[in-house]
Design a protein around this motif. Structure first.
Motif, PDB file in Angstrom:
ATOM      1  N   LEU A  70       0.861  -1.229  -0.034  1.00  0.00           N
ATOM      2  CA  LEU A  70       0.023  -0.038  -0.176  1.00  0.00           C
ATOM      3  C   LEU A  70       0.853   1.246   0.046  1.00  0.00           C
ATOM      4  CD1 LEU A  70      -2.824  -1.001   2.421  1.00  0.00           C
ATOM      5  CD2 LEU A  70      -3.018  -0.814  -0.036  1.00  0.00           C
ATOM      6  N   PHE A  71       0.609   2.219  -0.921  1.00  0.00           N
ATOM      7  CA  PHE A  71       1.106   3.364  -1.100  1.00  0.00           C
ATOM      8  C   PHE A  71       2.543   3.220  -1.814  1.00  0.00           C
ATOM      9  CE2 PHE A  71      -1.288   4.190   2.578  1.00  0.00           C
ATOM     10  CZ  PHE A  71      -2.225   5.005   2.124  1.00  0.00           C
ATOM     11  N   PHE A  72       2.635   2.106  -2.628  1.00  0.00           N
ATOM     12  CA  PHE A  72       3.898   1.888  -3.426  1.00  0.00           C
ATOM     13  C   PHE A  72       3.265   1.330  -4.665  1.00  0.00           C
ATOM     14  CE2 PHE A  72       5.575   1.517   0.750  1.00  0.00           C
ATOM     15  CZ  PHE A  72       6.909   2.202   0.841  1.00  0.00           C
ATOM     16  N   TYR A 158      16.033   9.417   5.998  1.00  0.00           N
ATOM     17  CA  TYR A 158      16.900   8.486   5.414  1.00  0.00           C
ATOM     18  C   TYR A 158      15.998   7.928   3.812  1.00  0.00           C
ATOM     19  CZ  TYR A 158      19.204   4.212   3.711  1.00  0.00           C
ATOM     20  OH  TYR A 158      19.768   3.220   2.833  1.00  0.00           O
ATOM     21  N   LEU A 159      14.776   7.256   4.457  1.00  0.00           N
ATOM     22  CA  LEU A 159      14.058   6.522   3.264  1.00  0.00           C
ATOM     23  C   LEU A 159      13.193   7.181   2.494  1.00  0.00           C
ATOM     24  CD1 LEU A 159      13.267   3.565   5.658  1.00  0.00           C
ATOM     25  CD2 LEU A 159      14.707   3.459   3.754  1.00  0.00           C
ATOM     26  N   LEU A 160      12.857   8.787   2.481  1.00  0.00           N
ATOM     27  CA  LEU A 160      12.059   9.515   1.812  1.00  0.00           C
ATOM     28  C   LEU A 160      12.910  10.914   1.564  1.00  0.00           C
ATOM     29  CD1 LEU A 160       8.637   9.093   3.871  1.00  0.00           C
ATOM     30  CD2 LEU A 160       9.287   8.033   1.591  1.00  0.00           C
ATOM     31  N   PRO A 161      13.968  10.517   0.916  1.00  0.00           N
ATOM     32  CA  PRO A 161      14.885  11.560   0.251  1.00  0.00           C
ATOM     33  C   PRO A 161      14.038  12.586  -0.406  1.00  0.00           C
ATOM     34  CG  PRO A 161      15.405   9.896  -1.130  1.00  0.00           C
ATOM     35  CD  PRO A 161      14.722   9.456  -0.031  1.00  0.00           C
ATOM     36  N   ASP A 162      14.634  13.926  -0.432  1.00  0.00           N
ATOM     37  CA  ASP A 162      13.815  15.009  -1.288  1.00  0.00           C
ATOM     38  C   ASP A 162      14.752  15.631  -2.207  1.00  0.00           C
ATOM     39  OD1 ASP A 162      15.233  16.419   0.529  1.00  0.00           O
ATOM     40  OD2 ASP A 162      13.359  17.559   1.475  1.00  0.00           O
ATOM     41  N   GLU A 195       5.945   8.896  -4.240  1.00  0.00           N
ATOM     42  CA  GLU A 195       4.424   9.545  -4.261  1.00  0.00           C
ATOM     43  C   GLU A 195       4.119   9.042  -2.979  1.00  0.00           C
ATOM     44  OE1 GLU A 195       2.874   9.074  -9.044  1.00  0.00           O
ATOM     45  OE2 GLU A 195       2.490   7.490  -7.479  1.00  0.00           O
ATOM     46  N   HIS A 196       3.122   9.856  -2.420  1.00  0.00           N
ATOM     47  CA  HIS A 196       2.347   9.380  -1.318  1.00  0.00           C
ATOM     48  C   HIS A 196       3.259   9.460   0.043  1.00  0.00           C
ATOM     49  CE1 HIS A 196      -1.025   7.800  -3.386  1.00  0.00           C
ATOM     50  NE2 HIS A 196      -0.285   6.902  -4.073  1.00  0.00           N
ATOM     51  N   ARG A 197       4.037  10.746  -0.083  1.00  0.00           N
ATOM     52  CA  ARG A 197       4.949  11.015   1.060  1.00  0.00           C
ATOM     53  C   ARG A 197       4.329  10.845   2.419  1.00  0.00           C
ATOM     54  NH1 ARG A 197      10.099  12.813   0.339  1.00  0.00           N
ATOM     55  NH2 ARG A 197      10.812  12.695  -2.058  1.00  0.00           N
ATOM     56  N   LYS A 198       3.340  11.613   2.539  1.00  0.00           N
ATOM     57  CA  LYS A 198       2.566  11.626   3.881  1.00  0.00           C
ATOM     58  C   LYS A 198       2.142  10.464   4.416  1.00  0.00           C
ATOM     59  CE  LYS A 198      -1.590  13.500   6.032  1.00  0.00           C
ATOM     60  NZ  LYS A 198      -2.131  12.279   6.307  1.00  0.00           N
ATOM     61  N   ARG A 200       3.678   7.598   3.611  1.00  0.00           N
ATOM     62  CA  ARG A 200       4.645   6.637   3.724  1.00  0.00           C
ATOM     63  C   ARG A 200       5.247   7.031   5.374  1.00  0.00           C
ATOM     64  NH1 ARG A 200       7.757   5.363  -1.694  1.00  0.00           N
ATOM     65  NH2 ARG A 200       6.004   5.157  -3.043  1.00  0.00           N
ATOM     66  N   VAL A 201       5.334   8.285   5.268  1.00  0.00           N
ATOM     67  CA  VAL A 201       5.982   8.636   6.630  1.00  0.00           C
ATOM     68  C   VAL A 201       5.057   8.070   7.741  1.00  0.00           C
ATOM     69  CG1 VAL A 201       5.943  10.595   8.437  1.00  0.00           C
ATOM     70  CG2 VAL A 201       6.884  10.918   5.735  1.00  0.00           C
ATOM     71  N   GLU A 202       3.886   7.858   7.604  1.00  0.00           N
ATOM     72  CA  GLU A 202       2.726   7.379   8.678  1.00  0.00           C
ATOM     73  C   GLU A 202       3.064   5.710   8.782  1.00  0.00           C
ATOM     74  OE1 GLU A 202      -0.844  10.336   7.771  1.00  0.00           O
ATOM     75  OE2 GLU A 202      -0.798   8.415   6.880  1.00  0.00           O
ATOM     76  N   LEU A 203       3.817   4.909   7.522  1.00  0.00           N
ATOM     77  CA  LEU A 203       3.858   3.753   7.671  1.00  0.00           C
ATOM     78  C   LEU A 203       4.931   3.713   8.632  1.00  0.00           C
ATOM     79  CD1 LEU A 203       3.652   2.680   3.904  1.00  0.00           C
ATOM     80  CD2 LEU A 203       1.876   2.246   5.741  1.00  0.00           C
ATOM     81  N   LEU A 204       6.319   4.522   8.305  1.00  0.00           N
ATOM     82  CA  LEU A 204       7.443   4.252   9.134  1.00  0.00           C
ATOM     83  C   LEU A 204       7.221   4.577  10.565  1.00  0.00           C
ATOM     84  CD1 LEU A 204       9.840   6.200   6.506  1.00  0.00           C
ATOM     85  CD2 LEU A 204       9.744   3.637   7.265  1.00  0.00           C
ATOM     86  N   ASP A 205       6.414   5.691  10.750  1.00  0.00           N
ATOM     87  CA  ASP A 205       5.878   5.963  12.319  1.00  0.00           C
ATOM     88  C   ASP A 205       5.314   4.631  13.071  1.00  0.00           C
ATOM     89  OD1 ASP A 205       7.167   8.493  12.171  1.00  0.00           O
ATOM     90  OD2 ASP A 205       5.107   9.382  11.798  1.00  0.00           O
ATOM     91  N   ALA A 206       4.205   3.884  12.184  1.00  0.00           N
ATOM     92  CA  ALA A 206       3.832   2.801  12.548  1.00  0.00           C
ATOM     93  C   ALA A 206       4.616   1.678  12.771  1.00  0.00           C
ATOM     94  CB  ALA A 206       2.341   2.640  11.750  1.00  0.00           C
TER      95      ALA A 206
END
Length: 297
Positions: A70-72, A158-162, A195-198, A200-206
């Motif tokens: 999900l979100f990939f 690290y995992l979501l570079p900009d 895509e879906h950065r927001k 994916r951040v939530e996935l990492l936090d969870a």
């Protein structure tokens, strides 16, 4: 991939949740008797980008399935749940819809964590596992040690570079002697893969679990571990601790009989083993799990 017998298929898991899978072109009578292998990607890429070489190696003798979590890729949900349990449930339900009854799961990093949760929740679906560069649970202690070693404050840094520099850093850390690439490749990757950065951040936090809340699950499946000795993200100490956790569940008196599996260390290997020739080792392990004749790789 279509030329080698694979095609993308969108599966509706439930209203509001869809998951993209790469699946066999045709489910023939012969295909039904092939052992199913499910490749689950990590956090840096979608499914087929991560596992394309393994698919090419195995598609002749296996029924290969490659989901986008999900979100990939093309997978999304309108549900607020970002847990490993929900990812595992969606993959399992998608496989059931596709007619998969038993499978070997091969998971890399984040995909290994999803695979562990699938094996725990759906033991009748997951027959065996190959886990590479991953953990049963991303505990606070593992997180702190890994981030300190890498020099980041949180996983998303690290995992979501900009930036191009951030993408280059992502791969140079994850891979052993990553080849020099021109900046335009990193620019393209930055445009299409984040895509879906927001979400994916939530996935990492969870993902992060407090140590006091983690108890190693008991796995009746064979769980084989494949590791790069130079892995900077989850180092060999993490691998050895995971091996001890896996083996400790074998001798517990509660629950069903349990099998341990093997641990194989790849010299000069790191996280991105799927992109390099050690894919042959991954294929051979999957071959052992499925108890088939050796593949000609």
């Amino acid at each position: 991939m279509k030329l080698v017998g694979m095609r993308p298929q969108t599966v509706e898991i439930e209203p509001g949740t869809i998951m993209n899978f790469w699946v066999p072109n045709k489910i023939t009578e012969k295909q039904k008797f092939k052992p199913a292998v499910v490749f689950i990607h990590g956090f840096a890429m979608d499914g087929i980008t991560t596992w394309q070489f393994q698919v090419l190696s195995l598609v002749k003798d296996y029924a290969v399935y490659v989901p986008d979590l999900l979100f990939f890729g093309g997978s999304t949900t309108d549900k607020p749940d970002r847990s490993l349990e929900f990812q595992a449930e969606c993959v399992a339900r998608g496989l059931r819809i596709l007619g998969v009854e038993r499978c070997t799961v091969v998971g890399l990093s984040y995909g290994g964590m999803v695979g562990f949760k699938m094996a725990e929740l759906y033991p009748n679906l997951v027959e065996s596992m190959v886990v590479t560069c991953s953990v049963m649970a991303l505990t606070r202690s593992i997180t702190n040690a890994s981030l300190d070693r890498l020099g980041f404050k949180c996983w998303s840094d690290y995992l979501l570079p900009d930036s191009v520099k951030g993408v280059r850093n992502l791969f140079e850390i994850a891979a052993y002697k990553f080849p020099h690439l021109p900046d335009w490749i990193y620019e393209h990757y930055l445009e299409v893969m984040f895509e879906h950065r927001k979400e994916r951040v939530e996935l990492l936090d969870a993902l992060i679990v407090e140590d006091k809340d983690f108890t190693a699950a008991r796995y009746p499946q064979r769980v084989h571990l494949l590791w790069g000795e130079n892995d900077k993200i989850f180092n060999m100490e993490t691998a050895n601790n995971l091996k001890l956790q896996r083996n400790s569940t074998v001798n517990r008196e509660d629950g069903p009989p349990c099998s341990s599996g093997r641990t194989i260390c790849i010299q000069q290997g790191t996280q991105e083993i799927s992109l390099f020739p050690v894919r042959r080792k991954c294929a051979r392990i999957a071959n052992k799990l499925c108890k088939l004749q050796p593949l000609k790789l």
